[in-house]
Design a protein around this motif. Structure first.
Motif, short mmCIF file in Angstrom:
data_model
loop_
_atom_site.label_atom_id
_atom_site.label_comp_id
_atom_site.label_asym_id
_atom_site.label_seq_id
_atom_site.Cartn_x
_atom_site.Cartn_y
_atom_site.Cartn_z
N VAL A 53 0.86 -1.19 0.00
CA VAL A 53 0.00 0.00 0.00
C VAL A 53 0.89 1.23 0.00
N GLN A 54 0.82 1.98 -1.06
CA GLN A 54 1.69 3.15 -1.10
C GLN A 54 1.21 4.17 -2.10
N LEU A 55 1.71 5.39 -1.91
CA LEU A 55 1.55 6.48 -2.85
C LEU A 55 2.92 6.86 -3.35
N GLN A 56 3.02 7.15 -4.61
CA GLN A 56 4.30 7.56 -5.16
C GLN A 56 4.10 8.82 -5.97
N ALA A 57 4.74 9.89 -5.53
CA ALA A 57 4.67 11.17 -6.25
C ALA A 57 5.84 11.26 -7.21
N SER A 58 5.58 11.86 -8.34
CA SER A 58 6.63 12.05 -9.34
C SER A 58 6.28 13.25 -10.21
N GLY A 59 7.20 13.61 -11.07
CA GLY A 59 6.93 14.68 -12.02
C GLY A 59 7.58 16.00 -11.70
N GLY A 60 8.25 16.07 -10.57
CA GLY A 60 8.93 17.31 -10.22
C GLY A 60 10.10 17.57 -11.15
N GLY A 61 10.67 18.75 -11.03
CA GLY A 61 11.80 19.11 -11.85
C GLY A 61 12.13 20.57 -11.69
N SER A 62 12.96 21.06 -12.58
CA SER A 62 13.38 22.46 -12.56
C SER A 62 12.82 23.17 -13.78
N VAL A 63 12.16 24.28 -13.55
CA VAL A 63 11.59 25.06 -14.64
C VAL A 63 11.86 26.54 -14.38
N GLN A 64 11.71 27.32 -15.41
CA GLN A 64 11.82 28.76 -15.25
C GLN A 64 10.47 29.35 -14.86
N SER A 65 10.54 30.52 -14.28
CA SER A 65 9.32 31.23 -13.90
C SER A 65 8.39 31.34 -15.10
N GLY A 66 7.11 31.06 -14.87
CA GLY A 66 6.12 31.06 -15.94
C GLY A 66 5.90 29.71 -16.58
N GLY A 67 6.75 28.75 -16.26
CA GLY A 67 6.64 27.43 -16.84
C GLY A 67 5.58 26.58 -16.17
N SER A 68 5.50 25.34 -16.63
CA SER A 68 4.49 24.41 -16.13
C SER A 68 5.12 23.06 -15.79
N LEU A 69 4.48 22.40 -14.86
CA LEU A 69 4.82 21.02 -14.51
C LEU A 69 3.54 20.29 -14.17
N ARG A 70 3.54 18.99 -14.39
CA ARG A 70 2.42 18.16 -13.94
C ARG A 70 2.96 17.10 -13.00
N LEU A 71 2.51 17.14 -11.78
CA LEU A 71 2.89 16.14 -10.79
C LEU A 71 1.90 14.98 -10.82
N SER A 72 2.41 13.80 -10.56
CA SER A 72 1.58 12.61 -10.51
C SER A 72 1.65 11.99 -9.12
N CYS A 73 0.56 11.38 -8.70
CA CYS A 73 0.48 10.69 -7.42
C CYS A 73 -0.13 9.32 -7.70
#
Length: 114
Positions: free
Chosen positions: A1-21
């Motif tokens: 039983v677990q949750l795993q977060a991913s999708g982080g990273g480095s972006v410039q101001s104004g950019g986008s990221l999508r995190l997953s759980c």
């Protein structure tokens, strides 16, 4: 039983990221789930919640820029983050809550440079 977060990273101001759980061992849609974040030297703070009934809420800092969602077929939650700012830099955590039970995933680092 677990949750795993991913999708982080480095972006410039104004950019986008999508995190997953990603959930395993339990059905995420039967839980309310939320994203929190913790910046260096600061307390963990709530970002957004998506309840099992589909209702949702956002911290003021996330409103209009972040979108929380869930794909039941994938048993995965998402946090779409747009118009990122340097102050969004933090480790982001997902958690699933039901009754007296809460499950936490490991964090994923988001770094936004100006």
């Amino acid at each position: 039983v677990q949750l795993q977060a991913s999708g982080g990273g480095s972006v410039q101001s104004g950019g986008s990221l999508r995190l997953s759980c990603s959930a395993s061992g339990f059905v995420l849609s039967t839980y309310s789930y939320a994203w929190y974040r913790q910046a260096p030297g600061r307390q963990r703070e709530w970002v957004a919640t998506l309840a099992s009934d589909g209702t949702f809420g956002y911290a003021d800092s996330a409103k209009g820029r972040f979108t929380i969602s869930r794909n039941n077929a994938e048993n995965t939650g998402y946090l779409q983050m747009d118009a990122l700012k340097p102050e969004d830099t933090a480790v982001y955590y997902c958690t699933a809550m039901r009754g007296n039970t809460d499950r936490w995933g490991q964090g994923t680092q988001v770094t936004v440079s100006s």
